[in-house]
Design an enzyme around this catalytic site. Structure first.
Site, mmCIF file in Angstrom:
data_model
loop_
_atom_site.group_PDB
_atom_site.id
_atom_site.type_symbol
_atom_site.label_atom_id
_atom_site.label_comp_id
_atom_site.label_asym_id
_atom_site.label_seq_id
_atom_site.Cartn_x
_atom_site.Cartn_y
_atom_site.Cartn_z
ATOM 1 N N HIS A 44 0.841 -1.205 0.000
ATOM 2 C CA HIS A 44 0.000 0.000 0.000
ATOM 3 C C HIS A 44 0.874 1.253 0.000
ATOM 4 C CE1 HIS A 44 -3.009 -2.686 2.357
ATOM 5 N NE2 HIS A 44 -3.519 -2.530 1.149
ATOM 6 N N ARG A 56 -2.353 -6.401 -8.229
ATOM 7 C CA ARG A 56 -1.239 -7.328 -8.023
ATOM 8 C C ARG A 56 -1.308 -8.419 -9.090
ATOM 9 N NH1 ARG A 56 -2.880 -8.034 -1.923
ATOM 10 N NH2 ARG A 56 -4.788 -7.532 -3.016
ATOM 11 N N SER A 63 -2.661 -7.807 3.159
ATOM 12 C CA SER A 63 -2.930 -7.649 4.598
ATOM 13 C C SER A 63 -3.261 -9.010 5.216
ATOM 14 C CB SER A 63 -4.092 -6.679 4.826
ATOM 15 O OG SER A 63 -3.778 -5.411 4.320
ATOM 16 N N LYS A 105 -17.857 -6.597 7.773
ATOM 17 C CA LYS A 105 -16.632 -7.295 7.392
ATOM 18 C C LYS A 105 -15.732 -7.414 8.625
ATOM 19 C CE LYS A 105 -13.301 -6.909 3.595
ATOM 20 N NZ LYS A 105 -12.845 -6.049 2.507
HETATM 21 P P1 ADP Z 1 -9.788 -4.038 -0.063
HETATM 22 O O1 ADP Z 1 -10.303 -4.858 1.073
HETATM 23 O O2 ADP Z 1 -10.675 -2.903 -0.447
HETATM 24 O O3 ADP Z 1 -9.300 -4.819 -1.268
HETATM 25 P P2 ADP Z 1 -7.036 -3.660 0.756
HETATM 26 O O4 ADP Z 1 -6.620 -2.873 1.943
HETATM 27 O O5 ADP Z 1 -6.778 -5.115 0.785
HETATM 28 O O6 ADP Z 1 -8.542 -3.283 0.561
HETATM 29 O O7 ADP Z 1 -6.345 -3.071 -0.551
HETATM 30 C C1 ADP Z 1 -6.580 -1.747 -0.970
HETATM 31 C C2 ADP Z 1 -6.073 -1.606 -2.389
HETATM 32 O O8 ADP Z 1 -4.664 -1.791 -2.398
HETATM 33 C C3 ADP Z 1 -6.637 -2.634 -3.362
HETATM 34 O O9 ADP Z 1 -6.800 -2.016 -4.618
HETATM 35 C C4 ADP Z 1 -5.558 -3.681 -3.437
HETATM 36 O O10 ADP Z 1 -5.566 -4.382 -4.670
HETATM 37 C C5 ADP Z 1 -4.315 -2.820 -3.290
HETATM 38 N N1 ADP Z 1 -3.195 -3.565 -2.754
HETATM 39 C C6 ADP Z 1 -3.185 -4.406 -1.704
HETATM 40 N N2 ADP Z 1 -1.962 -4.930 -1.514
HETATM 41 C C7 ADP Z 1 -1.175 -4.398 -2.474
HETATM 42 C C8 ADP Z 1 0.208 -4.566 -2.843
HETATM 43 N N3 ADP Z 1 0.998 -5.406 -2.190
HETATM 44 N N4 ADP Z 1 0.686 -3.854 -3.879
HETATM 45 C C9 ADP Z 1 -0.139 -3.028 -4.570
HETATM 46 N N5 ADP Z 1 -1.448 -2.846 -4.301
HETATM 47 C C10 ADP Z 1 -1.958 -3.516 -3.271
#
Ligand code: ADP
Length: 164
Positions: free
Chosen positions: A21, A94, A132, A45
């Site tokens: 992120h 990703r 995450s 959630k």
């Molecule tokens: P959500 O539950 O809305 O998917 P996340 O917190 O998991 O929220 O992710 C937020 C955004 O960041 C999403 O678009 C996800 O694809 C992106 N994201 C998560 N991990 C990575 C990463 N390692 N590299 C790039 N983008 C990421």
């Protein structure tokens, strides 16, 4: 006519924020005047951290980037974007598995408000494997968290699982 988008919203769960992120935020903060990191408040959630804890970790991890703001929102992200005058939503991409979900989400958002564009940013190769969910698994099993999350998140993650 010269056109630009001044504000972008980067929505997500950020439960917790990871180096993946942070990489996206660092990169997009160079493209927009302001980036709003929007923590989803989704009571249905299950999340490990409260919205307040997630916001605090994001703020602590991103102190050096001045043109960001962290906020939370319950409901439709496009409604939030509209309210604050942002025309761009940013999502990270990703592996191929992300594509279908992001494409559906982007198209639904476009249907709700055609004025707001979703921009997908490719994960950097060194972070594409980080999620995450995986980070929480590593923490739960006492594994090393360096290289996955920012230092500010390591302590809170360990404490959630009663590790020192
Ligand atoms: P959500 O539950 O809305 O998917 P996340 O917190 O998991 O929220 O992710 C937020 C955004 O960041 C999403 O678009 C996800 O694809 C992106 N994201 C998560 N991990 C990575 C990463 N390692 N590299 C790039 N983008 C990421």
């Amino acid at each position: 006519m010269k056109k630009n988008f001044s504000t972008a919203v980067y929505p997500g769960s950020f439960d917790p924020i990871t180096l993946g992120h942070i990489d996206i935020i660092q990169r997009i903060s160079k493209l927009f005047d302001e980036v709003i990191i929007l923590v989803a408040h989704a009571p249905d959630k299950a999340s490990l951290f409260t919205v307040e804890e997630r916001i605090k970790m994001i703020q602590q991890s991103l102190k050096k980037i001045k043109n960001i703001r962290v906020d939370s929102h319950q409901g439709l992200t496009v409604e939030y974007a509209k309210k604050c005058g942002a025309k761009v939503l940013v999502r990270g991409l990703r592996a191929v598995v992300d594509f279908e979900y992001e494409a559906s989400m982007g198209n639904i958002n476009k249907t709700i408000d055609p004025e707001i564009e979703t921009i997908l940013v490719f994960a950097s190769p060194e972070y594409y494997f980080i999620s995450s969910r995986m980070v929480k698994d590593v923490a739960k099993n006492g594994g090393p968290l360096e290289g996955l999350v920012p230092p500010e998140v390591i302590g809170p993650l360990k404490r959630k699982w009663g590790k020192k």
